[in-house]
Design an enzyme around this catalytic site. Sequence first.
Site, PDB file in Angstrom:
ATOM      1  N   HIS A 123      89.195  87.137 103.028  1.00  0.00           N
ATOM      2  CA  HIS A 123      87.982  87.491 102.303  1.00  0.00           C
ATOM      3  C   HIS A 123      87.027  88.313 103.157  1.00  0.00           C
ATOM      4  CE1 HIS A 123      88.037  85.375  98.325  1.00  0.00           C
ATOM      5  NE2 HIS A 123      89.143  84.892  98.896  1.00  0.00           N
ATOM      6  N   HIS A 183     100.238  83.016 101.030  1.00  0.00           N
ATOM      7  CA  HIS A 183     100.096  81.996  99.987  1.00  0.00           C
ATOM      8  C   HIS A 183     101.144  80.895 100.108  1.00  0.00           C
ATOM      9  CE1 HIS A 183      97.565  84.414  96.837  1.00  0.00           C
ATOM     10  NE2 HIS A 183      96.910  84.144  97.947  1.00  0.00           N
TER      11      HIS A 183
END
Length: 384
Positions: A165, A290
């Site tokens: 992020h 992920h």
Amino acid sequence: HTRARSCSSHTHGGGKLVLSDNMSSAARFAGATPLDSSHARRLRTRSSSSVGRRVSRTHRSSGITSTASSASGSGRPVSCNSVENTTHKMHNAQTEPIASGLARRDLLALAAAAFVLPISAVAPDAARAAPDAIDTPGARAALREALVANIVQTKAPAVLRLVFHDAGTRRVSEGDGGMNASVRFELTRPESFGLKRGLGPVTAVYEATRDGPASGLNFADIIAASGAYAVELTGGPEITSKLRFGRVDATEADPENRMPTEAASGTETKNVFHAMGYTTRETMCLAGAHTIGGKGFGEPYIFDNEYYKTLLVRPWDGVKNPSATKDDLEMGSHVGLTSDKNLAIDDESLEFIKAYAADQSLFFEEFTKVYVKMTESGATWREA
């Protein structure tokens, strides 16, 4: 008799000057002056009233480059030789006459004025040499100790997400965003939900390194190192030793609406990452992160290539798995994000999914390279 301390200095953190280690720890915490502030002020007042022009004449003869006003904060530098010369004269005053005619109390006042100069006035060029001392073996050892002490396996997925992020605001065409610790100012954005879980341990690492050889590392450096350690801690490749340090931290948030959405199509996800400066292969390699975090791609705290293996199976797809029961498909529907599922049916992405599913070593090797690229993308570096 003790010689006056060295005036050498070095930068610490974001360019702030601090005194050299050859000064005692007590003096560092107490300040540069050996006198209490009120006593120093009295001495300076007495010096300015009684010495007058004689002080200026002594300055010229001893090599002192400051004036009496400098001691009260004018910021003019003081020569190290001048402090030593003044101290030497104070010693000789006990047995020798003073050629300039100054009284011993005037010399004491002059010495006090030299010692109470603001630290910022000493060695103004030292900041330009600071980055040479940021990345040292001692700094890396201290950083490693702080990482081990403050990041646990159950927080590793959140820490790694924080890195994505922070770096994910990068836009090559705009020339802004990227790895700069701006994520600290973006926590209220919808896409930032849950990032505080990762920011907590990263902040703990930062605070643990504020005193010691790693204190020159900025917050963006700590974010990058924490994410790398999170990968290693969960069984992935060692990346920390390959990182570069010396980033400049942002002081405000980066532009909004730059992260890919959880429901993005394969094409949309690729376009967002292309705008950040990544190829489709690099995009698919980064997506493999992920594999940790409890999204259904194998064990939640094991960094491996299960993400790609699961995308090939597509356990949520009844057409792909005609023999799957309703319960099987229901369970499969909870695996991954919609954007993950869409990558599994994107023809261009499928080539790389197959490659990484077949060879975990290849995935680890290429993930290491693209992670380093991500942590340097958009970063501003302190000048050497």
